[in-house]
Design an enzyme around this catalytic site. Structure first.
Site, short mmCIF file in Angstrom:
data_model
loop_
_atom_site.label_atom_id
_atom_site.label_comp_id
_atom_site.label_asym_id
_atom_site.label_seq_id
_atom_site.Cartn_x
_atom_site.Cartn_y
_atom_site.Cartn_z
N SER A 126 4.22 -1.57 1.98
CA SER A 126 4.09 -3.02 1.92
C SER A 126 5.20 -3.60 1.03
CB SER A 126 2.69 -3.39 1.44
OG SER A 126 2.41 -4.74 1.65
N GLU A 263 -3.09 -3.34 12.01
CA GLU A 263 -2.83 -3.77 10.64
C GLU A 263 -2.28 -5.18 10.57
OE1 GLU A 263 0.82 -3.19 8.50
OE2 GLU A 263 0.78 -1.13 9.24
N HIS A 290 -3.44 -1.50 7.30
CA HIS A 290 -2.27 -1.64 6.43
C HIS A 290 -2.10 -0.42 5.53
CE1 HIS A 290 0.93 -3.96 4.71
NE2 HIS A 290 0.37 -4.07 3.53
#
EC number: 3.4.11.5
Length: 318
Positions: A126, A263, A290
């Site tokens: 991320s 996700e 995610h």
């Protein structure tokens, strides 16, 4: 550098002995970062957590998972996060100096130097994936390979995808309610936060293992807020302007793009990135959100091991 705990040693790329276990490193700015090294071998993997303001915890089993291919795994909590120092971000001067892309990018490079790493793999989840892209662009000469996990090269496409997944997961009246709360700034509203939790369970932490649960929240909100905002499904901070679409073609190292198939990040963007980055491979994880390294570990680690071994054995582009 001062050691909090050390368990054994293993050689780094220069043949020197590296400390195993936990070590506190002192940055040139005087702050301290918590770092941890696991595993033995000639291959080195440095891990960058998400958030910003998240923690190292979803990397904790990587040393065990990758030990059969000889990987040393290095992780740390970024400044302001979990076990590392917590600056007083209420001071405008401190916030201005440290809550920036440039600070966190150069922090990665300083950690690399202080851990004695070179010719290594960098993985980022991320926000950590954003840092991995930036690092590959600025400091790519130190990398053997880059792994971008669940992060796209711009936020505009991410925001479009967020609207799509809200519509898929929530009744229309809840979507409208969330939008109204965001417009008025009423983000602490219980109904709004209940909707966020539904989305989190569907697209972020689909399996939410007990190992990373806490009695109190661990997210450093005074770091997360200025970059992201209140939650994963609204972007009001500095990340709203993140866009590397005109730069990622300059990432020259072998690159693995790894995404969950269910996700927050758009797979359409991931597929485009795989075409634009010169030496890139895209792998997706079925049933993964995610945090797909926790949702479906066997598939995630199979992809990661294959990438590392293919690079190590000069067959990445075969």
């Amino acid at each position: 550098m001062r050691s909090l705990r050390s368990i054994g040693t293993a050689p780094n790329e220069k043949g020197e002995q590296m400390k195993q276990g936990t070590t506190i490193i002192t940055l040139d700015n005087g702050y301290h970062l918590w770092t941890n090294t696991q595993g033995e071998g000639d291959i080195h993997l440095l891990c960058l957590h998400g958030g910003p303001g998240g923690t190292h915890e979803y990397w904790e089993n990587f040393g065990e998972e990758l030990k059969d291919i000889g990987v040393q795994v290095h992780m740390y909590d970024q400044l302001g996060s979990f076990y590392s120092d917590q600056p007083d971000y209420s001071d405008p001067e401190i916030a201005k100096k440290y809550l920036t892309y440039d600070y966190y990018l150069d922090e990665v490079e300083e950690v690399r130097q202080k851990l004695g790493l070179d010719n290594f793999y960098l993985i980022g989840q991320s926000w950590g994936g954003a840092l991995t892209m930036l690092y590959a662009l600025k400091y790519g000469q130190h990398l053997k390979g880059a792994i971008i996990s669940s992060m796209v090269d711009n936020i505009d496409e991410y925001l479009v995808h967020l609207r799509q997944i809200r519509a898929a997961a929530l009744p229309a009246e809840d979507v409208k309610f969330m939008e109204a709360c965001e417009a008025s700034g009423d983000l602490d509203n219980k109904r709004y936060q209940d909707c966020v939790e539904v989305l989190n369970r569907e697209y972020v932490d689909r399996r939410y293992p007990p190992a990373i649960r806490h009695l109190i929240p661990t997210m450093a909100t005074d770091v997360y807020g200025p970059f992201q905002g209140d939650n994963e499904f609204v972007v009001t901070g500095k990340l709203k302007d993140f866009d590397l679409r005109d730069q990622i073609h300059n990432i020259k190292v072998p690159t693995l793009l790894t995404f969950g198939e269910h996700e927050t990040m758009p797979l359409s963007s991931a597929r485009r990135m795989a075409e634009v980055i010169p030496h890139a491979r895209l792998e997706t994880t079925p049933s993964g959100g995610h945090h797909h390294m926790m949702d479906n570990p066997p598939v995630y680690f199979s992809h990661l091991k294959k990438f590392i071994l293919d690079v190590e054995n000069n067959r990445f582009n075969d």
